[in-house]
Write an enzyme that holds these catalytic residues in place. Structure first.
Site, mmCIF file in Angstrom:
data_model
loop_
_atom_site.group_PDB
_atom_site.id
_atom_site.type_symbol
_atom_site.label_atom_id
_atom_site.label_comp_id
_atom_site.label_asym_id
_atom_site.label_seq_id
_atom_site.Cartn_x
_atom_site.Cartn_y
_atom_site.Cartn_z
ATOM 1 N N GLU A 13 -5.023 -5.313 10.654
ATOM 2 C CA GLU A 13 -4.023 -4.270 10.834
ATOM 3 C C GLU A 13 -4.278 -3.543 12.152
ATOM 4 O O GLU A 13 -5.086 -2.600 12.195
ATOM 5 C CB GLU A 13 -4.107 -3.267 9.688
ATOM 6 C CG GLU A 13 -3.851 -3.861 8.324
ATOM 7 C CD GLU A 13 -3.277 -2.832 7.381
ATOM 8 O OE1 GLU A 13 -2.149 -3.034 6.929
ATOM 9 O OE2 GLU A 13 -3.938 -1.807 7.132
ATOM 10 N N GLY A 33 2.716 2.106 10.654
ATOM 11 C CA GLY A 33 3.636 3.216 10.484
ATOM 12 C C GLY A 33 4.381 3.595 11.756
ATOM 13 O O GLY A 33 5.031 4.639 11.810
ATOM 14 N N ASN A 89 0.867 -1.181 0.000
ATOM 15 C CA ASN A 89 0.000 0.000 0.000
ATOM 16 C C ASN A 89 0.902 1.229 0.000
ATOM 17 O O ASN A 89 1.505 1.563 1.015
ATOM 18 C CB ASN A 89 -0.879 -0.039 1.268
ATOM 19 C CG ASN A 89 -1.656 1.255 1.476
ATOM 20 O OD1 ASN A 89 -1.790 2.059 0.560
ATOM 21 N ND2 ASN A 89 -2.161 1.444 2.688
ATOM 22 N N GLU A 106 -6.745 4.333 8.083
ATOM 23 C CA GLU A 106 -6.605 5.774 7.813
ATOM 24 C C GLU A 106 -7.888 6.338 7.217
ATOM 25 O O GLU A 106 -8.249 7.487 7.455
ATOM 26 C CB GLU A 106 -5.383 6.006 6.902
ATOM 27 C CG GLU A 106 -4.082 5.814 7.670
ATOM 28 C CD GLU A 106 -2.903 5.343 6.857
ATOM 29 O OE1 GLU A 106 -2.925 5.448 5.619
ATOM 30 O OE2 GLU A 106 -1.941 4.847 7.483
ATOM 31 N N HIS A 141 -9.374 0.780 5.099
ATOM 32 C CA HIS A 141 -8.087 0.993 5.775
ATOM 33 C C HIS A 141 -8.311 1.907 6.985
ATOM 34 O O HIS A 141 -9.135 2.812 6.945
ATOM 35 C CB HIS A 141 -7.087 1.612 4.801
ATOM 36 C CG HIS A 141 -5.687 1.622 5.324
ATOM 37 N ND1 HIS A 141 -5.242 2.557 6.229
ATOM 38 C CD2 HIS A 141 -4.640 0.793 5.102
ATOM 39 C CE1 HIS A 141 -3.975 2.306 6.522
ATOM 40 N NE2 HIS A 141 -3.593 1.247 5.847
ATOM 41 N N LYS A 152 0.109 4.298 -0.270
ATOM 42 C CA LYS A 152 -0.525 5.494 0.317
ATOM 43 C C LYS A 152 -0.297 6.712 -0.588
ATOM 44 O O LYS A 152 -0.276 6.561 -1.808
ATOM 45 C CB LYS A 152 0.004 5.734 1.736
ATOM 46 C CG LYS A 152 -0.063 4.483 2.604
ATOM 47 C CD LYS A 152 0.131 4.777 4.057
ATOM 48 C CE LYS A 152 0.228 3.465 4.821
ATOM 49 N NZ LYS A 152 0.167 3.616 6.251
ATOM 50 N N SER A 181 3.668 -2.315 10.152
ATOM 51 C CA SER A 181 5.132 -2.297 10.261
ATOM 52 C C SER A 181 5.778 -3.627 9.898
ATOM 53 O O SER A 181 6.746 -4.060 10.530
ATOM 54 C CB SER A 181 5.561 -1.847 11.669
ATOM 55 O OG SER A 181 5.115 -0.530 11.917
HETATM 56 C C1 PEP Z 1 -0.576 0.003 5.923
HETATM 57 O O1 PEP Z 1 -0.575 1.097 5.441
HETATM 58 O O2 PEP Z 1 -1.522 -0.754 5.663
HETATM 59 C C2 PEP Z 1 0.536 -0.408 6.769
HETATM 60 C C3 PEP Z 1 0.486 -1.582 7.351
HETATM 61 O O3 PEP Z 1 1.583 0.467 6.915
HETATM 62 P P1 PEP Z 1 3.031 0.168 7.565
HETATM 63 O O4 PEP Z 1 3.527 -1.105 6.970
HETATM 64 O O5 PEP Z 1 3.883 1.349 7.188
HETATM 65 O O6 PEP Z 1 2.827 0.054 9.031
#
Ligand code: PEP
Length: 250
Positions: free
Chosen positions: A167, A173, A9, A97, A95, A11, A213
């Site tokens: 997630e 992040g 992803n 976000e 997601h 973003k 992460s």
């Molecule tokens: C994500 O954006 O779905 C995500 C898991 O980000 P990151 O790997 O940077 O934590």
């Protein structure tokens, strides 16, 4: 039984030129890998540029979001049909976000899942608790509400085109990851939810990704867990070398 999926992803990162450079490097770095499905979800503006570059490769194209209508007066929005037209085979839906920054609720996310499936695409439905919800002991309630809410009204026959991504919001992040055991426990719980809502076969066949992460140095332990069927990767998907290492987990 379940073919792993490693999805990136991107973003709000990468111009069209940067996207071409990343995909060109990634194609070379994962050439010949057949042990899992690989998908990248760049910004909308790069989709149609990347589609011909990815055609015939082992990397699929996905989108990060969509609006649950086909056409119409919805200024600024993109339908699953337009994403399909741009070369996508999957769409990330719900997601954290989008839930947090754009106030998307389970009912709206459910409409998106249905719209994505109706367009013949795969829906990657994200679920996950915040740190506060985890500390309050609400994790299983939150995951139940988000999973059942996101899948409401769908029958088992269409679940083959649904991927769940667990997630934990506090791990996205932040550099923090759920431990392998904690992640496995949640994935097993989610699979149990699918068993309860559908049947054993659906639970056995639905892929449940971990996200938060995921990096080259923690992917192997996560992917060794029985119920972790892949990863949704944010930050580490922006570097071809890192993402390729994640794809080559083992
Ligand atoms: C994500 O954006 O779905 C995500 C898991 O980000 P990151 O790997 O940077 O934590």
């Amino acid at each position: 039984m379940r073919r792993p999926l490693i999805a990136g992803n991107w973003k709000l990162h990468k111009t069209r030129d940067e996207s071409v450079a990343l995909v060109t490097a990634l194609k070379a770095a994962v050439a010949g890998v057949d042990s899992c499905d690989i998908l990248v979800a760049p910004p909308f503006t790069a989709l149609a540029v990347l589609a011909p570059l990815l055609a015939g490769s082992n990397i699929q194209l996905g989108a990060q979001n969509c609006y649950p209508e086909t056409t119409g007066a919805f200024t600024g929005e993109i339908s699953p049909q337009l994403l399909k037209d741009a070369g996508c085979s999957a769409v990330i839906v719900g997601h954290s976000e989008r839930r947090q920054l754009f106030a998307e609720d389970d009912a709206f996310i459910n409409r998106k899942v249905k719209a994505v499936l109706a367009a013949g695409l795969t829906a990657i439905l994200c679920v996950g608790e915040t740190l506060e919800e985890r500390e309050n002991g609400e994790i299983l309630d939150v995951l139940t509400r988000q999973t059942k809410g996101g899948l409401a009204g769908l029958d088992a026959t269409v679940l083959q085109n649904v991927v769940i991504a667990y997630e934990p919001v506090w791990a996205i992040g932040t550099g923090k990851t759920a431990s392998n055991e904690d992640a496995q426990e949640v994935h097993s719980f989610l699979r149990g939810l699918l068993r309860g809502s559908y049947d054993q076969a659906t639970a056995d066949n639905t892929r449940i990704l971990y996200g938060g992460s995921v990096k080259p140095d923690n992917v192997d332990g996560l992917m060794a867990q029985d119920d972790i069927d892949g990863a949704l990767v944010g930050g580490a998907s922006l570097k071809a070398e890192d993402f390729a290492r994640i794809v080559r987990f083992g």
